[in-house]
Design a protein around this motif. Sequence first.
Motif, PDB file in Angstrom:
ATOM      1  N   ARG A  40     -79.934 -42.156 -49.923  1.00 49.59           N
ATOM      2  CA  ARG A  40     -79.160 -42.643 -48.783  1.00 49.59           C
ATOM      3  C   ARG A  40     -80.086 -43.205 -47.708  1.00 49.59           C
ATOM      4  NH1 ARG A  40     -74.026 -41.336 -46.948  1.00 49.59           N
ATOM      5  NH2 ARG A  40     -73.854 -39.610 -48.424  1.00 49.59           N
ATOM      6  N   ARG A  41     -81.270 -42.564 -47.518  1.00 47.34           N
ATOM      7  CA  ARG A  41     -82.188 -43.037 -46.481  1.00 47.34           C
ATOM      8  C   ARG A  41     -82.642 -44.463 -46.761  1.00 47.34           C
ATOM      9  NH1 ARG A  41     -88.011 -40.398 -44.869  1.00 47.34           N
ATOM     10  NH2 ARG A  41     -88.543 -41.086 -46.979  1.00 47.34           N
ATOM     11  N   ALA A  42     -82.915 -44.774 -48.025  1.00 47.53           N
ATOM     12  CA  ALA A  42     -83.341 -46.135 -48.363  1.00 47.53           C
ATOM     13  C   ALA A  42     -82.233 -47.140 -48.090  1.00 47.53           C
ATOM     14  CB  ALA A  42     -83.758 -46.204 -49.832  1.00 47.53           C
ATOM     15  N   GLN A  43     -80.994 -46.763 -48.413  1.00 44.15           N
ATOM     16  CA  GLN A  43     -79.867 -47.671 -48.181  1.00 44.15           C
ATOM     17  C   GLN A  43     -79.670 -47.928 -46.694  1.00 44.15           C
ATOM     18  OE1 GLN A  43     -76.605 -45.710 -50.175  1.00 44.15           O
ATOM     19  NE2 GLN A  43     -77.803 -45.435 -52.029  1.00 44.15           N
ATOM     20  N   ILE A  44     -79.719 -46.858 -45.888  1.00 37.78           N
ATOM     21  CA  ILE A  44     -79.513 -47.010 -44.456  1.00 37.78           C
ATOM     22  C   ILE A  44     -80.666 -47.795 -43.834  1.00 37.78           C
ATOM     23  CG2 ILE A  44     -79.294 -45.791 -42.265  1.00 37.78           C
ATOM     24  CD1 ILE A  44     -76.876 -45.488 -44.024  1.00 37.78           C
ATOM     25  N   THR A  45     -81.887 -47.444 -44.209  1.00 39.67           N
ATOM     26  CA  THR A  45     -83.051 -48.094 -43.611  1.00 39.67           C
ATOM     27  C   THR A  45     -83.084 -49.580 -43.929  1.00 39.67           C
ATOM     28  OG1 THR A  45     -84.319 -46.032 -43.784  1.00 39.67           O
ATOM     29  CG2 THR A  45     -85.575 -48.056 -43.471  1.00 39.67           C
ATOM     30  N   SER A  46     -82.763 -49.957 -45.162  1.00 38.53           N
ATOM     31  CA  SER A  46     -82.799 -51.371 -45.529  1.00 38.53           C
ATOM     32  C   SER A  46     -81.775 -52.184 -44.745  1.00 38.53           C
ATOM     33  CB  SER A  46     -82.577 -51.533 -47.036  1.00 38.53           C
ATOM     34  OG  SER A  46     -81.317 -51.016 -47.420  1.00 38.53           O
ATOM     35  N   ILE A  86     -76.285 -46.443 -38.412  1.00 35.64           N
ATOM     36  CA  ILE A  86     -77.039 -45.198 -38.174  1.00 35.64           C
ATOM     37  C   ILE A  86     -76.077 -44.046 -37.893  1.00 35.64           C
ATOM     38  CG2 ILE A  86     -78.667 -44.059 -36.624  1.00 35.64           C
ATOM     39  CD1 ILE A  86     -79.990 -46.801 -36.198  1.00 35.64           C
ATOM     40  N   ILE A  87     -75.111 -44.284 -37.029  1.00 38.39           N
ATOM     41  CA  ILE A  87     -74.180 -43.226 -36.638  1.00 38.39           C
ATOM     42  C   ILE A  87     -73.345 -42.762 -37.825  1.00 38.39           C
ATOM     43  CG2 ILE A  87     -72.144 -42.727 -35.215  1.00 38.39           C
ATOM     44  CD1 ILE A  87     -73.336 -44.585 -33.096  1.00 38.39           C
ATOM     45  N   THR A  88     -72.978 -43.692 -38.698  1.00 38.38           N
ATOM     46  CA  THR A  88     -72.084 -43.370 -39.818  1.00 38.38           C
ATOM     47  C   THR A  88     -72.858 -43.135 -41.115  1.00 38.38           C
ATOM     48  OG1 THR A  88     -71.767 -45.726 -40.355  1.00 38.38           O
ATOM     49  CG2 THR A  88     -70.237 -44.746 -38.783  1.00 38.38           C
ATOM     50  N   ARG A  89     -74.125 -42.790 -41.011  1.00 37.82           N
ATOM     51  CA  ARG A  89     -74.962 -42.706 -42.207  1.00 37.82           C
ATOM     52  C   ARG A  89     -74.485 -41.653 -43.203  1.00 37.82           C
ATOM     53  NH1 ARG A  89     -77.463 -40.498 -37.929  1.00 37.82           N
ATOM     54  NH2 ARG A  89     -78.294 -38.376 -38.071  1.00 37.82           N
ATOM     55  N   THR A  90     -73.749 -40.631 -42.750  1.00 39.00           N
ATOM     56  CA  THR A  90     -73.267 -39.595 -43.662  1.00 39.00           C
ATOM     57  C   THR A  90     -71.829 -39.831 -44.109  1.00 39.00           C
ATOM     58  OG1 THR A  90     -72.549 -38.203 -41.807  1.00 39.00           O
ATOM     59  CG2 THR A  90     -74.794 -37.882 -42.612  1.00 39.00           C
ATOM     60  N   ARG A 107     -64.497 -44.326 -46.165  1.00 38.88           N
ATOM     61  CA  ARG A 107     -64.187 -44.110 -44.755  1.00 38.88           C
ATOM     62  C   ARG A 107     -64.827 -45.198 -43.893  1.00 38.88           C
ATOM     63  NH1 ARG A 107     -66.168 -38.819 -41.285  1.00 38.88           N
ATOM     64  NH2 ARG A 107     -65.103 -39.328 -39.328  1.00 38.88           N
ATOM     65  N   LEU A 108     -66.004 -45.645 -44.292  1.00 36.50           N
ATOM     66  CA  LEU A 108     -66.697 -46.704 -43.562  1.00 36.50           C
ATOM     67  C   LEU A 108     -65.884 -47.998 -43.596  1.00 36.50           C
ATOM     68  CD1 LEU A 108     -69.422 -46.801 -42.073  1.00 36.50           C
ATOM     69  CD2 LEU A 108     -70.417 -47.780 -44.140  1.00 36.50           C
ATOM     70  N   LEU A 109     -65.325 -48.314 -44.741  1.00 37.29           N
ATOM     71  CA  LEU A 109     -64.479 -49.505 -44.845  1.00 37.29           C
ATOM     72  C   LEU A 109     -63.212 -49.349 -44.018  1.00 37.29           C
ATOM     73  CD1 LEU A 109     -64.613 -50.671 -48.574  1.00 37.29           C
ATOM     74  CD2 LEU A 109     -65.428 -51.885 -46.563  1.00 37.29           C
ATOM     75  N   ALA A 110     -62.660 -48.136 -44.008  1.00 39.11           N
ATOM     76  CA  ALA A 110     -61.453 -47.898 -43.216  1.00 39.11           C
ATOM     77  C   ALA A 110     -61.720 -48.135 -41.735  1.00 39.11           C
ATOM     78  CB  ALA A 110     -60.953 -46.467 -43.439  1.00 39.11           C
ATOM     79  N   LEU A 111     -62.958 -47.931 -41.296  1.00 34.78           N
ATOM     80  CA  LEU A 111     -63.339 -48.264 -39.931  1.00 34.78           C
ATOM     81  C   LEU A 111     -63.602 -49.758 -39.778  1.00 34.78           C
ATOM     82  CD1 LEU A 111     -64.466 -47.538 -37.027  1.00 34.78           C
ATOM     83  CD2 LEU A 111     -66.706 -47.358 -38.147  1.00 34.78           C
ATOM     84  N   GLY A 112     -64.397 -50.316 -40.690  1.00 34.14           N
ATOM     85  CA  GLY A 112     -64.911 -51.660 -40.504  1.00 34.14           C
ATOM     86  C   GLY A 112     -63.872 -52.762 -40.566  1.00 34.14           C
ATOM     87  N   ILE A 113     -62.947 -52.676 -41.517  1.00 37.21           N
ATOM     88  CA  ILE A 113     -62.015 -53.785 -41.724  1.00 37.21           C
ATOM     89  C   ILE A 113     -61.097 -54.001 -40.526  1.00 37.21           C
ATOM     90  CG2 ILE A 113     -60.081 -54.581 -43.151  1.00 37.21           C
ATOM     91  CD1 ILE A 113     -61.560 -53.328 -45.559  1.00 37.21           C
ATOM     92  N   ARG A 157     -72.997 -52.574 -44.888  1.00 35.99           N
ATOM     93  CA  ARG A 157     -73.625 -51.411 -45.521  1.00 35.99           C
ATOM     94  C   ARG A 157     -72.889 -51.006 -46.797  1.00 35.99           C
ATOM     95  NH1 ARG A 157     -72.987 -45.372 -43.729  1.00 35.99           N
ATOM     96  NH2 ARG A 157     -73.235 -44.623 -45.834  1.00 35.99           N
ATOM     97  N   SER A 158     -71.576 -51.068 -46.767  1.00 35.58           N
ATOM     98  CA  SER A 158     -70.790 -50.719 -47.953  1.00 35.58           C
ATOM     99  C   SER A 158     -71.120 -51.653 -49.107  1.00 35.58           C
ATOM    100  CB  SER A 158     -69.294 -50.793 -47.632  1.00 35.58           C
ATOM    101  OG  SER A 158     -68.944 -49.908 -46.592  1.00 35.58           O
TER     102      SER A 158
END
Length: 598
Positions: A139-145, A273-277, A282-288, A328-329
């Motif tokens: 996960r760290r590599a995905q977030i950092t990139s 960064i805030i939503t890294r976990t 859920r991230l898509l439910a926020l983003g769209i 990110r997704s």
Amino acid sequence: MTTSTVHRLSRTAGFWAVAASMSVLTAFSTAPSALYGIYRRQDHLSSITVTIVYAVFAAGIVTSLLLVGHLSDWYGRRTLLMPALLTGLVAAVVLANSTSLPALFVGRVLTGLALGAATATATAYLTDLDAGPNGVPTRRAQITSTVANVGGLAVGPLAAGLLATYVPSFPRLIYVVLAVLLALALIAVWAAPEVRPLPNPRPRYRPQRLAIPGAARTQFGAALTGDFLVFTVYGVFAGLASAFLAGPLHRSSPVLAGLTVFIAFGVGALTQIITRTWPLRRLLALGIPVLLIGLAVIVTAAWLRPPSLTFFLIGAALVGVGTGSIFRSALTVVITTAPPNDRAAALALFFVVGYLGLSLPVVGAGIALQYVTFKVILLTFAVIVSTGILVASPLLIRSLTEKKAPVGAPGESTGVTGSERTNSGVSGSHQGIPQGNGRHMATIHFTEITTSTPEQFVAGLTDFGPGRAKLFANSSDDHLKVHDLGATYADVTEGNDSVWERLHYDWSDPTHIVLTTTDSNLWGGASGHTYTLHRRADGATTIDVTIVRQGKNLKGRLLGIVLGLFGKSVLGKPFHNSVKAIEARNLQTLTTNNNVKA
């Protein structure tokens, strides 16, 4: 000196060196966004000329991605990343020494070539350096990139605007600063370790083939769709924000131009960064939805009289949240589904599509500005992106919830734990419901526990007499029509003024009731309901519910998107109320029977 005697950084230090290098290069790529207004004034460049400058930058990126973006899979990550940073350093030197149009063209082409070669390579490099057991991406590599990419895009214009404002005698100072940082990045990457074994013999050279990996076509197709649309939004801010500020808003400040881009990209990086976990669903439910709202606010800012800077900046922040979440997704889907030996090639394809989205719409908008107003451009852009997001949303959601498990396993979904499946609501397919082609389809899964026995629940579910609305609030007695009724089946039309459907009920297995939609004003295809009942040791009953909604028209498709994002909230509470109503009916029946016996 042999390779064995060179002192290399540790994997952790190398990881952060590569991340910092990528941030510097992406910051360099967007730094001119804050200076385009100065170029227009000092060098008398027209808006169409600035658009062409932007186009050659994008052409350099795509060309580089196609020709060399995938070669680090064969020759090594460091071997490709170092020439990319060196090319960026040369571009910074060119831009620092001249503002002439030929220098601007050469500098931007070189910048594009450097970024195209580095983008996929650096992302794959970070994944390699931080990979877990058996090469599994972390996960760290995905977030950092993603933060390195988007964060650098955010910082570049703001830094350029600040330096141009407070050192007005030398507005190109940003390029000198970035040249120094790129030189340091080159040294840091040279010291980073190469951790992935290279193929032997190496494959014969060929340009990158733009083909989606056969083993993950659905996932890649969804990721590329979101990728293109997100980069389109990025492109509008990077390429046209200064034109909007200097035009309708009459604000030509380089700091303000840089701040606008910083807000859009910076909030996107902060969101990641805030939503890294967070689970990606859920991230898509926020983003769209936030992206759609942000686009609406930006259009409103342009169409107000006078145009509103405050609304424009608020819209930029909302758009940043939406694009950061979706980006990110999409990137995570590519990183986690691509085989390690083809990871750079898959990422090259991802960024080719992204930078086409970054460039083509902006070039088109720059040309259109010669004929229509900026607010018309923004409105058209918002409508196209919003439509694309709405159409692609079901595919994006399904790509994150499909499971490589036997079709029909209840509640299985990609990357989601059992508790998430029970509580969040979106899953792949379910036994008993006919499966369609998956277009515009939402599958909602949730669980209820009731004091009713399976027999009592089935009796309530299949009671089609008057007063059904007391048990199922969405089933109006005025719209209830029983076409056929047998001992273990029924053919019923029910619903209300807004939504109705004709359902074939089958309870031949009293623990597995299947409702198949045969007609509806909104639903078609694989739509239906499944109720699986489990008798518990304490006398209660667990009800596993799966509802499939596949829209057959525009209204159905839009409602299906909403259900795909918020299905449990929309459908779970009414079902809970129905379960409680059946329990109350059972209690009333028991009380009546006891009174009769007494």
